[in-house]
Enzyme design. Structure first.
Site, PDB file in Angstrom:
ATOM      1  N   ASP A 125      67.757  -2.365  30.376  1.00 51.90           N
ATOM      2  CA  ASP A 125      69.420  -2.293  30.272  1.00 51.90           C
ATOM      3  C   ASP A 125      70.219  -3.361  30.952  1.00 51.90           C
ATOM      4  O   ASP A 125      69.560  -4.300  31.622  1.00 51.90           O
ATOM      5  CB  ASP A 125      69.532  -0.968  31.441  1.00 51.90           C
ATOM      6  CG  ASP A 125      69.185   0.421  30.858  1.00 51.90           C
ATOM      7  OD1 ASP A 125      69.918   0.664  29.879  1.00 51.90           O
ATOM      8  OD2 ASP A 125      68.453   1.001  31.295  1.00 51.90           O
TER       9      ASP A 125
ATOM     10  N   GLU B 192      72.736  12.329  26.104  1.00 49.09           N
ATOM     11  CA  GLU B 192      71.415  11.786  26.806  1.00 49.09           C
ATOM     12  C   GLU B 192      71.940  11.607  28.059  1.00 49.09           C
ATOM     13  O   GLU B 192      72.808  10.881  28.576  1.00 49.09           O
ATOM     14  CB  GLU B 192      71.442  10.334  26.021  1.00 49.09           C
ATOM     15  CG  GLU B 192      70.743   9.909  24.985  1.00 49.09           C
ATOM     16  CD  GLU B 192      70.706   8.590  24.300  1.00 49.09           C
ATOM     17  OE1 GLU B 192      70.525   7.601  25.182  1.00 49.09           O
ATOM     18  OE2 GLU B 192      70.730   8.280  23.197  1.00 49.09           O
TER      19      GLU B 192
END
Lengths: 264, 416
Positions: free
Chosen positions: A59, A48
């Site tokens: 995040d 990724e």
């Protein structure tokens, strides 16, 4: 190679696929390429490539730190495509992980076209659900890209069915409620979520959020088709004395995790 | 409170097909993990607004706790001396308990939290007014309260940090990104996605994912509903223009909404022009931004060519935000409302003038609306009536203002 082929290959070997994340541009564009390639050499099946974004709301602090640095260093969407191209040239499938606004700004169709041209396999969209916007899925289909959407422990069965129907390539199941980052425990919710997801689709189901070591990888691999590791790789780069040591450290973790998904 | 109508005034007629959309704006661009909580909030709110017990409880609090209805004050000297002779009427949201309009929204959302049965609330705050209001409602209703505030803002609004802590809230300074409101929202969203089972996010403005733009608007709509009738009672007619400051846009939507169908009433939103729009150091999102997605909704935002958010700048912490509510984006595109920037210097001059002509110290946020009213007064002339939403009081800004006007001595104290 497509992600489907990578999952098939892992399945044929009787194991889960290992998926590794790093943001493009950290510590530099070239060094992120080197780290992603090292990951693949050490046994990661699918990579990724993170597209750095100013407001990464799913995040945790580790990825935020790296992404902020990548943006300060001037990493652009074009740089991300260059990373994808360099990584995909190894033959391993590369998917982009991106928040929606940078793709929207680039233009959904233009991004799909340029990503496909760079050899990218698809896009994971952490803040875009299939029902949020009707521009991405048609653009991705037109260029044969995987559309990987997330399912969560809080998702209803109806939403899981709606989401997996829009997925191509694989489905990303978030193991816990929360943001990215390593965790001691990766949650009993994950196994149940994978089961609920499988009830709606034939696609492989990869589990991410919180996985950081080989033991956890083995645990997840027992019930999922793929194990996604992100923050633990980024941490290796953040903690390294210099970029070369960071690449070596990423490779060591990848080898360890590759062992983990083969353990049973 | 007035009965709260459906999301469908004439400008969002398509909202039944696409809930939470204002033309192309709004929507829900969030991680799947948050969808269940947003759906729950939407569902509970839809039920609550039909529930006479809920609306009666909210009404009771707005009357006996907040002090509604707030009055309108005729600012005769300000109009005559500072606004071209126009008739200026101030909607006194500064007189609400906690000092701004933010309490209107928070009491409704805190009641909803109790109805849903969650024990904990979180909120973001810029100037601290929404944080103080949330901490207040949490104390009143016995909810645990955590407030996220940019570290930069905790410095310039230290008084409000102390107020929140006195009220029992935990204030977490946010040290990521620009360390202002935008980053406080990111952190609050991260908390929410982690703790959503026990926690409700009391969002402070008409931005964010559906249902927040609608929910917050409906709870702030009381401002305009009251003001419209008060102006009619006082002057016998509707105002020529309504002026409000716009950061996320909750006080502006609150006062605009009741006037949207009054075609002869011009609606003006004044954005923070910071050092001047031309300098790039501003928070004039609608004036200088472009459509995109930030914090879960499509609207105008300050972004670069890659879609990265550009940091905003304003002397006013409450307007220092690179996004704006989606309904404002739609009001702008449809032409129903007009948005203009007011830079720091003009806002501070209006601040000074209101202090000196009316004996009212306004919030610096609201001073942008006052500066806008001065501009409108010059434009429209002495026959015009201008309704200004005085959204908050300036106690929290005394330190900033003292520095701006040079009232500090060399050691940084206000003294001789």
């Amino acid at each position: 190679m497509t992600t489907s082929v990578a999952f098939e290959k892992a399945r044929a070997e009787g194991r889960a696929a290992l998926v590794g994340y790093l943001p493009a541009g950290y510590p530099s564009v070239d060094e992120s390429i080197a780290a992603l390639r090292a990951m693949i050499d050490a046994g990661v099946d699918i990579v990724e490539v993170g597209l750095p974004y100013s407001d990464p709301l799913i995040d945790g602090p580790v990825i935020q730190t790296a992404v902020d640095a990548a943006l300060r260093a001037g990493t652009t969407t074009t740089d991300v495509l260059r990373v994808v191209e360099a990584v995909a040239a190894t033959g391993a499938p590369a998917v982009v992980m991106s928040y929606w606004n940078p793709l929207d700004r680039y233009g959904a169709r233009a991004f799909a076209r340029d990503l496909a041209a760079a050899g990218g396999s698809g896009v994971i969209t952490p803040d875009l659900t299939p029902d949020a916007d009707d521009s991405w899925v048609p653009a991705a289909r037109e260029h044969g890209l995987d559309t990987v959407f997330l399912v969560a422990p809080s998702s209803t069965d109806e939403r899981i069915a709606m989401t997996t129907a829009a997925c191509r390539g694989f489905v990303y199941a978030t193991s816990v409620m929360g943001v990215t980052g390593t965790r001691e425990q990766v949650g009993d919710a994950a196994a149940g979520l994978v089961e609920r997801t499988r009830a709606t689709t034939e696609l492989p189901v990869a589990v991410g959020l919180g996985v950081s070591n080989a033991v956890q990888a083995t645990e997840i691999a027992a019930f999922a088709d793929g194990v996604v590791v992100g923050s633990a790789f980024v941490r290796r780069l953040l903690d390294a004395a210099d970029p070369a040591a960071g690449v070596a450290s990423v490779a060591a973790l990848a080898a360890d995790l590759a062992g983990g998904v083969r353990e049973r | 409170m007035d009965t709260m109508p459906d999301n469908g005034h004439v400008l969002s007629a398509d909202s039944t097909d696409r809930p939470g959309r204002f033309g192309p704006y709004g929507g829900r661009y969030v991680p799947e993990a948050l969808i269940a909580a947003l759906d729950e909030l939407d569902r509970e709110y839809a039920a609550a607004r039909q529930d006479p017990a809920f609306t009666a409880e909210l009404d009771h609090l707005l009357t006996t706790y907040t002090g509604r209805p707030t009055p309108i004050t005729e600012a005769a000297r300000f109009g005559a001396e500072a606004a071209g002779g126009a008739r200026v009427l101030l909607k006194r949201e500064d007189l609400n308990h906690t000092g701004s309009h933010k309490i209107n929204n928070v009491l409704g959302q805190a009641l909803l939290t109790k109805r849903i049965g969650k024990p904990r609330v979180i909120a973001e705050t810029g100037a601290g007014q929404h944080g103080v209001a949330t901490a207040t409602a949490a104390a009143l209703m016995g909810l645990e309260c955590v407030i996220y505030m940019g570290e930069e803002d905790t410095r310039r609004q230290a008084l409000n940090v102390a107020r929140m802590r006195l009220l029992g809230a935990t204030v977490i300074p946010v040290t990521t990104g620009s360390r202002t409101l935008k980053d406080a929202i990111n952190e609050a969203l991260r908390d929410w996605v982690t703790n959503v089972a026990t926690t409700n996010y009391v969002f402070g403005t008409v931005a964010g994912p559906h249902p927040f733009p609608t929910l917050v608007r409906d709870l702030q709509r009381v401002i305009g509903v009251e003001a419209r009738q008060q102006v009619l009672d006082l002057t016998g007619r509707l105002p020529d223009a309504v002026a409000a400051c716009v950061g996320g846009g909750s006080n502006a939507i609150g006062i605009f909404h009741a006037f949207i169908d009054d075609a002869d009433v011009a609606l003006y939103g004044f954005e923070a022009g910071g050092d001047g729009v031309a300098t790039g150091r501003h928070a004039a999102t609608i004036t200088a931004g472009s459509p995109g997605v930030l914090h879960g909704a499509r609207s105008y935002l300050l972004q670069d060519e890659m879609g990265q958010t550009i940091e905003s700048h304003s002397i006013s912490a409450g307007l220092d935000y690179p996004g704006v509510g989606p309904e404002h984006a739609w009001l702008k595109d449809s032409g129903r409302a007009t948005y203009e920037p007011v830079d720091d210097a003009d806002a501070m001059e209006a601040f000074r003038l209101l202090c000196r002509t009316e004996g009212i110290i306004p919030a610096i946020e609201s001073s942008h609306a006052l500066a806008g009213a001065r501009r409108l007064g010059e434009r429209l002339g002495p026959d015009a009536t201008i309704l200004v939403n005085l959204s908050g009081r300036g106690d929290k800004d005394v330190d900033t203002a003292a520095k701006w006007f040079g009232l500090m001595n060399e050691s940084g104290e206000v003294g001789a």
